[in-house]
Design a protein around this motif. Structure first.
Motif, PDB file in Angstrom:
ATOM      1  N   GLY A 140       0.836  -1.185   0.000  1.00 48.64           N
ATOM      2  CA  GLY A 140       0.000   0.000   0.000  1.00 48.64           C
ATOM      3  C   GLY A 140       0.875   1.241   0.000  1.00 48.64           C
ATOM      4  O   GLY A 140       2.101   1.156   0.081  1.00 48.64           O
ATOM      5  N   PRO A 141       0.281   2.424  -0.070  1.00 46.99           N
ATOM      6  CA  PRO A 141       1.082   3.659  -0.113  1.00 46.99           C
ATOM      7  C   PRO A 141       1.934   3.879   1.128  1.00 46.99           C
ATOM      8  O   PRO A 141       3.039   4.414   1.033  1.00 46.99           O
ATOM      9  CB  PRO A 141       0.027   4.757  -0.278  1.00 46.99           C
ATOM     10  N   LYS A 142       1.467   3.463   2.295  1.00 48.82           N
ATOM     11  CA  LYS A 142       2.265   3.634   3.514  1.00 48.82           C
ATOM     12  C   LYS A 142       3.550   2.812   3.432  1.00 48.82           C
ATOM     13  O   LYS A 142       4.639   3.289   3.758  1.00 48.82           O
ATOM     14  CB  LYS A 142       1.461   3.202   4.745  1.00 48.82           C
ATOM     15  N   GLU A 143       3.415   1.557   3.020  1.00 47.49           N
ATOM     16  CA  GLU A 143       4.554   0.655   2.975  1.00 47.49           C
ATOM     17  C   GLU A 143       5.542   1.024   1.880  1.00 47.49           C
ATOM     18  O   GLU A 143       6.715   0.655   1.935  1.00 47.49           O
ATOM     19  CB  GLU A 143       4.077  -0.791   2.776  1.00 47.49           C
ATOM     20  N   MET A 144       5.076   1.753   0.868  1.00 46.68           N
ATOM     21  CA  MET A 144       5.954   2.127  -0.239  1.00 46.68           C
ATOM     22  C   MET A 144       6.891   3.286   0.103  1.00 46.68           C
ATOM     23  O   MET A 144       7.892   3.499  -0.579  1.00 46.68           O
ATOM     24  CB  MET A 144       5.132   2.504  -1.471  1.00 46.68           C
ATOM     25  N   LEU A 145       6.569   4.042   1.135  1.00 51.85           N
ATOM     26  CA  LEU A 145       7.355   5.239   1.452  1.00 51.85           C
ATOM     27  C   LEU A 145       8.857   4.972   1.633  1.00 51.85           C
ATOM     28  O   LEU A 145       9.686   5.668   1.037  1.00 51.85           O
ATOM     29  CB  LEU A 145       6.792   5.926   2.696  1.00 51.85           C
ATOM     30  N   PRO A 146       9.252   3.969   2.432  1.00 55.51           N
ATOM     31  CA  PRO A 146      10.693   3.736   2.593  1.00 55.51           C
ATOM     32  C   PRO A 146      11.381   3.356   1.281  1.00 55.51           C
ATOM     33  O   PRO A 146      12.529   3.753   1.045  1.00 55.51           O
ATOM     34  CB  PRO A 146      10.752   2.581   3.608  1.00 55.51           C
ATOM     35  N   VAL A 147      10.692   2.607   0.438  1.00 55.51           N
ATOM     36  CA  VAL A 147      11.262   2.239  -0.865  1.00 55.51           C
ATOM     37  C   VAL A 147      11.392   3.474  -1.739  1.00 55.51           C
ATOM     38  O   VAL A 147      12.414   3.689  -2.404  1.00 55.51           O
ATOM     39  CB  VAL A 147      10.399   1.171  -1.559  1.00 55.51           C
ATOM     40  N   LEU A 148      10.353   4.299  -1.740  1.00 54.47           N
ATOM     41  CA  LEU A 148      10.386   5.519  -2.540  1.00 54.47           C
ATOM     42  C   LEU A 148      11.549   6.413  -2.130  1.00 54.47           C
ATOM     43  O   LEU A 148      12.233   6.996  -2.990  1.00 54.47           O
ATOM     44  CB  LEU A 148       9.067   6.279  -2.400  1.00 54.47           C
ATOM     45  N   GLU A 149      11.797   6.516  -0.845  1.00 53.18           N
ATOM     46  CA  GLU A 149      12.902   7.353  -0.367  1.00 53.18           C
ATOM     47  C   GLU A 149      14.237   6.880  -0.946  1.00 53.18           C
ATOM     48  O   GLU A 149      15.086   7.679  -1.321  1.00 53.18           O
ATOM     49  CB  GLU A 149      12.929   7.348   1.159  1.00 53.18           C
ATOM     50  N   GLU A 150      14.421   5.560  -1.041  1.00 53.01           N
ATOM     51  CA  GLU A 150      15.653   5.033  -1.634  1.00 53.01           C
ATOM     52  C   GLU A 150      15.681   5.233  -3.138  1.00 53.01           C
ATOM     53  O   GLU A 150      16.731   5.521  -3.716  1.00 53.01           O
ATOM     54  CB  GLU A 150      15.831   3.558  -1.277  1.00 53.01           C
ATOM     55  N   LEU A 151      14.548   5.063  -3.784  1.00 51.40           N
ATOM     56  CA  LEU A 151      14.481   5.311  -5.227  1.00 51.40           C
ATOM     57  C   LEU A 151      14.886   6.745  -5.546  1.00 51.40           C
ATOM     58  O   LEU A 151      15.653   6.995  -6.476  1.00 51.40           O
ATOM     59  CB  LEU A 151      13.066   5.030  -5.751  1.00 51.40           C
ATOM     60  N   ILE A 152      14.356   7.679  -4.776  1.00 55.09           N
ATOM     61  CA  ILE A 152      14.688   9.094  -4.973  1.00 55.09           C
ATOM     62  C   ILE A 152      16.185   9.328  -4.745  1.00 55.09           C
ATOM     63  O   ILE A 152      16.834  10.093  -5.460  1.00 55.09           O
ATOM     64  CB  ILE A 152      13.851   9.977  -4.022  1.00 55.09           C
ATOM     65  N   LYS A 153      16.734   8.657  -3.750  1.00 51.73           N
ATOM     66  CA  LYS A 153      18.152   8.825  -3.403  1.00 51.73           C
ATOM     67  C   LYS A 153      19.060   8.423  -4.563  1.00 51.73           C
ATOM     68  O   LYS A 153      20.057   9.095  -4.853  1.00 51.73           O
ATOM     69  CB  LYS A 153      18.473   7.997  -2.167  1.00 51.73           C
ATOM     70  N   TYR A 154      18.726   7.319  -5.240  1.00 47.38           N
ATOM     71  CA  TYR A 154      19.632   6.767  -6.241  1.00 47.38           C
ATOM     72  C   TYR A 154      19.284   7.135  -7.686  1.00 47.38           C
ATOM     73  O   TYR A 154      20.146   7.078  -8.561  1.00 47.38           O
ATOM     74  CB  TYR A 154      19.662   5.234  -6.123  1.00 47.38           C
TER      75      TYR A 154
END
Length: 294
Positions: free
Chosen positions: A214-228
């Protein structure tokens, strides 16, 4: 051209298709892609509902359309893909004509995994997967698709086959999204940074995550995607985490309001293209669009 808008305009995908078809009578084991031919009006209506809800990018009903699944003469891939693209174009034409809306709708050829694991983890040859994807993307471009969206990938080797097939055999923009788990890993073990490196090296126009969370669980992954990542990021969450009923069906409990609130956080973290996956519907996309206009 969508390439010029990526990273500048917030763009919206559509949402779930499979769950909506199940509600309309798609039988267990029935291939959803055949509905492009046997239930064309139902497919057209779903696309139109998403356009009217505010989607800018509409996925064709071709997620599982490949030669490994369609290998007899009962219905050809060419017929399925041609019909699938035409349903989106018809929905765009008639929805915008009625409303007088002049916005551009992009027809995205939806390309999902083959359903088989590539060697050495499975028995599918890389070349066989490449040729299957090649056939689909060529047919999609010939039918009039505006871009290719490779999604729900869980193996970097298969992902590479699909992206190479699209890049080497079409001139269309290529998007790619994968399934990360709560450990930020793919099924075959790749982490976020390695997936980004692979996809950017292959020259995709946008990359990201869909399904599984869900959108809540995706947040940590999104943060890494943005980082790299140095290319625009796509997020297409499910309507929360599924709950399996006694009959074996997956039920998604996150409603439109909660979904829209949580998607706001994904945008704040840097997502450029937003949509929905399993459990979402035109009502979810409409509420998300409305939430960004408030």
């Amino acid at each position: 051209m969508i390439r010029q808008r990526l990273g500048k305009d917030l763009l919206f995908f559509d949402g779930g298709m499979g769950t909506l078809l199940q509600e309309k009578g798609l039988a267990p084991g029935e291939l959803p892609e055949t509905w492009n031919l046997t239930h064309s009006e139902e497919i057209y209506k779903i696309h139109r509902q998403y356009i009217e809800a505010g989607s800018d990018i509409i996925l064709t009903n071709t997620f599982g359309a490949n030669a490994l699944k369609f290998h007899d003469d009962s219905c050809s891939l060419e017929e399925i893909i041609k019909a699938a693209v035409s349903h989106v174009k018809k929905a765009e034409r008639e929805a915008l004509l009625q409303t007088g809306d002049e916005r551009k709708i992009y027809t995205a050829l939806d390309v999902g995994p083959t359903g088989k694991l590539l060697k050495p983890m499975g028995d599918l040859e890389f070349e066989t997967a490449y040729e299957a994807f090649k056939e689909v993307v060529i047919l999609g471009e010939q039918a009039g698709a505006d871009l290719i969206h490779i999604e729900t990938m869980s193996d970097t080797y298969e992902l590479k086959a699909a992206v190479l097939a699209a890049k080497e055999n079409t001139s269309l923009p290529v998007f790619a999204t994968v399934i990360f788990d709560e450990r930020k890993k793919l099924l075959t073990g790749a982490d976020v940074s390695s997936v980004v490196a692979l996809l950017e090296g292959l020259g995709v126009d946008a990359l990201g995550i869909n399904c599984a969370m869900g959108p809540k669980e995706m947040l940590p992954v999104l943060e890494e995607l943005i980082k790299y990542s140095s290319v625009p990021i796509i997020v297409k969450p499910n309507a929360g985490l599924p709950v399996i009923t006694e009959t074996g069906a997956a039920v998604y409990s996150m409603g439109e309001e909660e979904f829209a609130r949580n998607v706001q956080h994904l945008k704040e973290c840097g997502a450029s293209v937003i949509g929905g996956c399993c459990g979402t519907s035109p009502d979810y996309i409409r509420r998300v669009r409305e939430s960004f206009a408030e």
